[in-house]
Scaffold this motif. Sequence first.
Motif, PDB file in Angstrom:
ATOM      1  N   HIS A 152       1.130  -0.831   0.039  1.00  9.56           N
ATOM      2  CA  HIS A 152       0.278   0.168   0.083  1.00  9.56           C
ATOM      3  C   HIS A 152       0.859   1.484   0.077  1.00  9.56           C
ATOM      4  O   HIS A 152       1.773   1.566   0.866  1.00  9.56           O
ATOM      5  CB  HIS A 152      -0.718   0.409   1.116  1.00  9.56           C
ATOM      6  CG  HIS A 152      -2.317  -1.258   1.228  1.00  9.56           C
ATOM      7  ND1 HIS A 152      -3.062  -0.704   0.745  1.00  9.56           N
ATOM      8  CD2 HIS A 152      -2.349  -1.964   1.049  1.00  9.56           C
ATOM      9  CE1 HIS A 152      -3.997  -2.100   1.462  1.00  9.56           C
ATOM     10  NE2 HIS A 152      -3.355  -3.063   0.950  1.00  9.56           N
ATOM     11  N   ALA A 153       1.033   2.292  -0.957  1.00  8.37           N
ATOM     12  CA  ALA A 153       1.679   2.574  -1.553  1.00  8.37           C
ATOM     13  C   ALA A 153       1.656   4.224  -0.748  1.00  8.37           C
ATOM     14  O   ALA A 153       2.053   5.267  -1.098  1.00  8.37           O
ATOM     15  CB  ALA A 153       2.913   2.995  -2.815  1.00  8.37           C
ATOM     16  N   GLY A 154       0.115   4.629  -0.323  1.00  7.57           N
ATOM     17  CA  GLY A 154      -0.260   5.941  -0.159  1.00  7.57           C
ATOM     18  C   GLY A 154       0.025   6.326   1.284  1.00  7.57           C
ATOM     19  O   GLY A 154       0.898   5.831   1.909  1.00  7.57           O
ATOM     20  N   ASP A 155      -0.773   7.327   1.550  1.00  8.41           N
ATOM     21  CA  ASP A 155       0.144   8.167   3.178  1.00  8.41           C
ATOM     22  C   ASP A 155      -0.482   7.435   3.476  1.00  8.41           C
ATOM     23  O   ASP A 155       0.355   7.203   5.360  1.00  8.41           O
ATOM     24  CB  ASP A 155      -1.088   9.569   3.142  1.00  8.41           C
ATOM     25  CG  ASP A 155      -0.955  10.419   1.920  1.00  8.41           C
ATOM     26  OD1 ASP A 155       0.491  10.492   1.085  1.00  8.41           O
ATOM     27  OD2 ASP A 155      -1.583  11.936   2.279  1.00  8.41           O
ATOM     28  N   MET A 156      -1.219   6.478   3.921  1.00  6.05           N
ATOM     29  CA  MET A 156      -1.150   5.356   4.771  1.00  6.05           C
ATOM     30  C   MET A 156      -1.075   4.081   4.393  1.00  6.05           C
ATOM     31  O   MET A 156      -1.779   3.314   4.880  1.00  6.05           O
ATOM     32  CB  MET A 156      -3.567   5.198   5.500  1.00  6.05           C
ATOM     33  CG  MET A 156      -3.724   6.871   6.061  1.00  6.05           C
ATOM     34  SD  MET A 156      -3.045   7.309   7.670  1.00  6.05           S
ATOM     35  CE  MET A 156      -3.779   6.665   8.513  1.00  6.05           C
ATOM     36  N   GLY A 157      -0.107   4.205   3.740  1.00  9.26           N
ATOM     37  CA  GLY A 157       0.828   2.669   2.920  1.00  9.26           C
ATOM     38  C   GLY A 157       0.998   1.784   4.455  1.00  9.26           C
ATOM     39  O   GLY A 157       1.139   2.371   5.668  1.00  9.26           O
ATOM     40  N   SER A 158       1.936   1.035   4.100  1.00 11.83           N
ATOM     41  CA  SER A 158       1.982  -0.207   4.788  1.00 11.83           C
ATOM     42  C   SER A 158       3.423  -0.539   3.523  1.00 11.83           C
ATOM     43  O   SER A 158       3.447  -0.294   3.177  1.00 11.83           O
ATOM     44  CB  SER A 158       1.548  -1.709   4.558  1.00 11.83           C
ATOM     45  OG  SER A 158       0.886  -1.811   3.675  1.00 11.83           O
ATOM     46  N   ARG A 159       4.104  -1.537   4.116  1.00 16.19           N
ATOM     47  CA  ARG A 159       5.697  -2.161   3.935  1.00 16.19           C
ATOM     48  C   ARG A 159       5.435  -3.048   3.330  1.00 16.19           C
ATOM     49  O   ARG A 159       4.110  -3.821   3.026  1.00 16.19           O
ATOM     50  CB  ARG A 159       6.874  -2.900   5.495  1.00 16.19           C
ATOM     51  CG  ARG A 159       6.982  -1.732   5.755  1.00 16.19           C
ATOM     52  CD  ARG A 159       8.142  -2.138   6.539  1.00 16.19           C
ATOM     53  NE  ARG A 159       7.677  -2.484   7.551  1.00 16.19           N
ATOM     54  CZ  ARG A 159       7.177  -2.579   9.342  1.00 16.19           C
ATOM     55  NH1 ARG A 159       7.488  -0.819   9.681  1.00 16.19           N
ATOM     56  NH2 ARG A 159       7.006  -3.313   9.958  1.00 16.19           N
ATOM     57  N   PRO A 160       5.723  -3.353   2.400  1.00 10.67           N
ATOM     58  CA  PRO A 160       5.575  -4.512   1.336  1.00 10.67           C
ATOM     59  C   PRO A 160       5.298  -6.030   1.668  1.00 10.67           C
ATOM     60  O   PRO A 160       6.382  -6.003   3.101  1.00 10.67           O
ATOM     61  CB  PRO A 160       7.004  -4.616   0.117  1.00 10.67           C
ATOM     62  CG  PRO A 160       7.883  -2.954   0.420  1.00 10.67           C
ATOM     63  CD  PRO A 160       6.877  -3.559   2.005  1.00 10.67           C
ATOM     64  N   THR A 161       4.672  -6.972   1.635  1.00  9.05           N
ATOM     65  CA  THR A 161       4.377  -7.950   1.741  1.00  9.05           C
ATOM     66  C   THR A 161       4.410  -8.657   0.899  1.00  9.05           C
ATOM     67  O   THR A 161       4.331  -8.867  -0.552  1.00  9.05           O
ATOM     68  CB  THR A 161       2.954  -8.195   3.093  1.00  9.05           C
ATOM     69  OG1 THR A 161       2.428  -8.167   2.093  1.00  9.05           O
ATOM     70  CG2 THR A 161       3.684  -7.094   4.283  1.00  9.05           C
ATOM     71  N   ASP A 162       4.719 -10.146   1.301  1.00 12.01           N
ATOM     72  CA  ASP A 162       4.770 -11.574   0.000  1.00 12.01           C
ATOM     73  C   ASP A 162       3.114 -12.219   0.121  1.00 12.01           C
ATOM     74  O   ASP A 162       2.240 -12.024   1.120  1.00 12.01           O
ATOM     75  CB  ASP A 162       5.170 -12.503   0.456  1.00 12.01           C
ATOM     76  CG  ASP A 162       6.699 -12.033  -0.290  1.00 12.01           C
ATOM     77  OD1 ASP A 162       6.966 -11.507  -1.003  1.00 12.01           O
ATOM     78  OD2 ASP A 162       7.571 -12.677   0.601  1.00 12.01           O
ATOM     79  N   ALA A 163       2.343 -11.645  -0.752  1.00  7.77           N
ATOM     80  CA  ALA A 163       1.244 -12.060  -1.553  1.00  7.77           C
ATOM     81  C   ALA A 163       1.032 -14.516  -1.102  1.00  7.77           C
ATOM     82  O   ALA A 163       2.026 -14.278  -1.602  1.00  7.77           O
ATOM     83  CB  ALA A 163       0.349 -11.976  -2.619  1.00  7.77           C
ATOM     84  N   PHE A 164      -0.193 -14.666  -0.613  1.00  7.32           N
ATOM     85  CA  PHE A 164       0.012 -15.859  -0.214  1.00  7.32           C
ATOM     86  C   PHE A 164      -1.271 -16.279  -1.573  1.00  7.32           C
ATOM     87  O   PHE A 164      -2.129 -15.574  -2.276  1.00  7.32           O
ATOM     88  CB  PHE A 164      -1.094 -16.119   0.871  1.00  7.32           C
ATOM     89  CG  PHE A 164       0.061 -16.255   1.832  1.00  7.32           C
ATOM     90  CD1 PHE A 164       0.574 -16.559   1.968  1.00  7.32           C
ATOM     91  CD2 PHE A 164      -0.082 -14.707   3.002  1.00  7.32           C
ATOM     92  CE1 PHE A 164       1.310 -17.023   4.160  1.00  7.32           C
ATOM     93  CE2 PHE A 164       0.178 -14.723   3.989  1.00  7.32           C
ATOM     94  CZ  PHE A 164       1.194 -15.736   4.355  1.00  7.32           C
ATOM     95  N   LEU A 165      -1.074 -17.511  -2.194  1.00  6.00           N
ATOM     96  CA  LEU A 165      -1.843 -18.121  -3.407  1.00  6.00           C
ATOM     97  C   LEU A 165      -2.610 -18.611  -2.615  1.00  6.00           C
ATOM     98  O   LEU A 165      -2.479 -19.325  -1.497  1.00  6.00           O
ATOM     99  CB  LEU A 165      -0.801 -19.700  -4.165  1.00  6.00           C
ATOM    100  CG  LEU A 165      -0.858 -19.891  -5.153  1.00  6.00           C
ATOM    101  CD1 LEU A 165      -0.965 -18.564  -6.025  1.00  6.00           C
ATOM    102  CD2 LEU A 165      -0.019 -21.314  -5.414  1.00  6.00           C
ATOM    103  N   ASP A 166      -4.071 -18.389  -3.633  1.00  5.78           N
ATOM    104  CA  ASP A 166      -5.025 -18.985  -3.104  1.00  5.78           C
ATOM    105  C   ASP A 166      -5.118 -20.012  -2.426  1.00  5.78           C
ATOM    106  O   ASP A 166      -5.965 -20.953  -1.703  1.00  5.78           O
ATOM    107  CB  ASP A 166      -6.556 -18.072  -3.821  1.00  5.78           C
ATOM    108  CG  ASP A 166      -7.676 -18.580  -3.894  1.00  5.78           C
ATOM    109  OD1 ASP A 166      -7.825 -18.261  -2.429  1.00  5.78           O
ATOM    110  OD2 ASP A 166      -8.442 -19.136  -4.162  1.00  5.78           O
ATOM    111  N   LYS A 167      -4.613 -20.737  -4.066  1.00  3.13           N
ATOM    112  CA  LYS A 167      -5.189 -22.488  -3.943  1.00  3.13           C
ATOM    113  C   LYS A 167      -4.481 -23.671  -2.603  1.00  3.13           C
ATOM    114  O   LYS A 167      -4.496 -24.381  -2.433  1.00  3.13           O
ATOM    115  CB  LYS A 167      -4.752 -22.822  -5.232  1.00  3.13           C
ATOM    116  CG  LYS A 167      -4.823 -24.881  -5.659  1.00  3.13           C
ATOM    117  CD  LYS A 167      -4.979 -24.640  -7.053  1.00  3.13           C
ATOM    118  CE  LYS A 167      -3.947 -24.787  -7.282  1.00  3.13           C
ATOM    119  NZ  LYS A 167      -3.921 -24.834  -8.747  1.00  3.13           N
TER     120      LYS A 167
END
Length: 254
Positions: A152-167
Amino acid sequence: MRKLYSPLLALSGAIATGAVWTVGQTGPQETNAHLCEFVGRYLPDTPPDCGALDLTVRVAGWLFVASLFVAIAKIAWIATGWRRGRRTKGAEAASVLEIHFDPANPARRFWSLEAPRDREGTRHPGVVHEYRVDIHNPTMRTIRNVSVTVEHAGDMGSRPTDAFLDKTWAQVFDLKPGCAELATILRWPHPKIQPGMLAGPSALCYGPIVVIASGDDIPPTCRIFWFDYQREPMIFDKLEPGEELRAIDRPTPV
């Protein structure tokens, strides 16, 4: 440079054998007798008119032609490999993986209400709004160690995280040719509006969301979504006319 050694050696052989052939064709007739005398030192009973010069000329002529063909073939092979290497580098410079999101949400594929899950994939009581994207491999080769990073790169953003595979709820996976896998990029609480949250136009400050898909030996693919939890879907590609973000130095969605 090492690739040039073999054609240079073949060219040198062609020049040398060509010189021998030329000398043999234009040299004095006494040369044949000298050659026969030289051969006679090692092969007794060799006649003085053994035709050693003619044989040498023929062999040199064939070697000259063969060396010339080898040199031409080597140069053509090197040139073909060089052109193929340039095409490969050009293809690798472009993005390989594709990131898809369909706002029509067929079969609730791209967003739905789901039970929250921990890092091991265990479901827990409760409900969250879960958004997913398709990571597609359009090539004819398997891409190893694919991962998806979300920020999340906005003013209320967050640090990068690794996404999880849905399956499988894995964070690193192999993607076979022509196949696609869903990756979870957003889990938002339900109800959408919680105490203390920004609302109205200010809610855009929670976004945009930067999604980067990468794998072994390929350049990363990046897609940026605007984000507003008050809409459905919450992620989208373009702002409505008249909407503006207050923050500066922010990534521009593509």
